[in-house]
Design a protein around this motif. Sequence first.
Motif, mmCIF file in Angstrom:
data_model
loop_
_atom_site.group_PDB
_atom_site.id
_atom_site.type_symbol
_atom_site.label_atom_id
_atom_site.label_comp_id
_atom_site.label_asym_id
_atom_site.label_seq_id
_atom_site.Cartn_x
_atom_site.Cartn_y
_atom_site.Cartn_z
ATOM 1 N N LYS A 141 0.515 -1.088 0.068
ATOM 2 C CA LYS A 141 0.037 0.443 -0.175
ATOM 3 C C LYS A 141 1.070 1.160 -0.210
ATOM 4 O O LYS A 141 1.660 1.446 0.220
ATOM 5 C CB LYS A 141 -1.151 0.130 0.930
ATOM 6 N N MET A 142 0.432 1.911 -0.661
ATOM 7 C CA MET A 142 0.760 3.515 -1.123
ATOM 8 C C MET A 142 0.251 4.513 -0.016
ATOM 9 O O MET A 142 -0.952 4.789 -1.066
ATOM 10 C CB MET A 142 1.547 3.919 -2.681
ATOM 11 N N GLU A 143 0.680 5.042 0.860
ATOM 12 C CA GLU A 143 -0.433 6.213 1.465
ATOM 13 C C GLU A 143 0.524 6.658 2.934
ATOM 14 O O GLU A 143 0.883 6.151 3.275
ATOM 15 C CB GLU A 143 -1.493 4.225 2.813
ATOM 16 N N ALA B 207 2.915 7.018 -8.381
ATOM 17 C CA ALA B 207 2.678 5.539 -7.672
ATOM 18 C C ALA B 207 2.646 4.680 -9.315
ATOM 19 O O ALA B 207 3.438 3.938 -9.186
ATOM 20 C CB ALA B 207 0.884 5.791 -7.277
ATOM 21 N N ALA B 208 2.275 5.200 -10.371
ATOM 22 C CA ALA B 208 2.132 4.962 -11.348
ATOM 23 C C ALA B 208 4.589 4.370 -12.162
ATOM 24 O O ALA B 208 4.415 3.447 -12.378
ATOM 25 C CB ALA B 208 2.304 5.738 -13.025
ATOM 26 N N GLN B 209 4.846 5.614 -11.457
ATOM 27 C CA GLN B 209 6.412 5.837 -11.260
ATOM 28 C C GLN B 209 7.063 4.792 -10.345
ATOM 29 O O GLN B 209 7.930 3.913 -11.067
ATOM 30 C CB GLN B 209 7.259 6.905 -10.845
ATOM 31 N N VAL C 71 -5.657 0.262 -7.086
ATOM 32 C CA VAL C 71 -4.703 -0.612 -8.027
ATOM 33 C C VAL C 71 -3.844 0.303 -8.627
ATOM 34 O O VAL C 71 -5.032 0.395 -9.975
ATOM 35 C CB VAL C 71 -5.368 -1.728 -8.573
ATOM 36 N N ILE C 72 -2.567 -0.036 -8.899
ATOM 37 C CA ILE C 72 -2.261 1.053 -10.078
ATOM 38 C C ILE C 72 -1.600 0.055 -10.955
ATOM 39 O O ILE C 72 -0.993 -1.369 -10.521
ATOM 40 C CB ILE C 72 -1.168 1.884 -9.627
#
Length: 126
Positions: free
Chosen positions: A12-14, A92-94, A124-125
């Motif tokens: 998770k990116m939070e 997040a995409a990077q 979700v990326i």
Amino acid sequence: MDMKTKDTITIKMEPDILNLFWDEEGFAIGNTEFISVNEHYEVNLNINGLQEWLWEYENQCLIPCEAGEISLENLNKTFDWKSFHERGLAFAAQVKKLLPLYTELIYCSPFEDSSGIIDDDGIVIK
């Protein structure tokens, strides 16, 4: 089709104070400099602007709310969550491009955000 397998690692990116990446149990596994994917693999991040984006959140949202300088209600009336999340999703995409194929990255809103821009389950990326 769901590409997740039993061997997939979900990250998770939070945004939170000093940390940005979390494992499935909620333990911090990374910040703006690195992510510990597992005990054998660490990804070094060198993403221009990522640290400043996290600092923006810490200094304009988290710290003022924790210090009682602004209420969550007032924060959500004044902070530009739309722009914040647009930039966060781009970061997040990077990050996703740097992760091994067996990882799933989910972008999530920080605790203070009640804008509803990001679903509670995150994004979700791909």
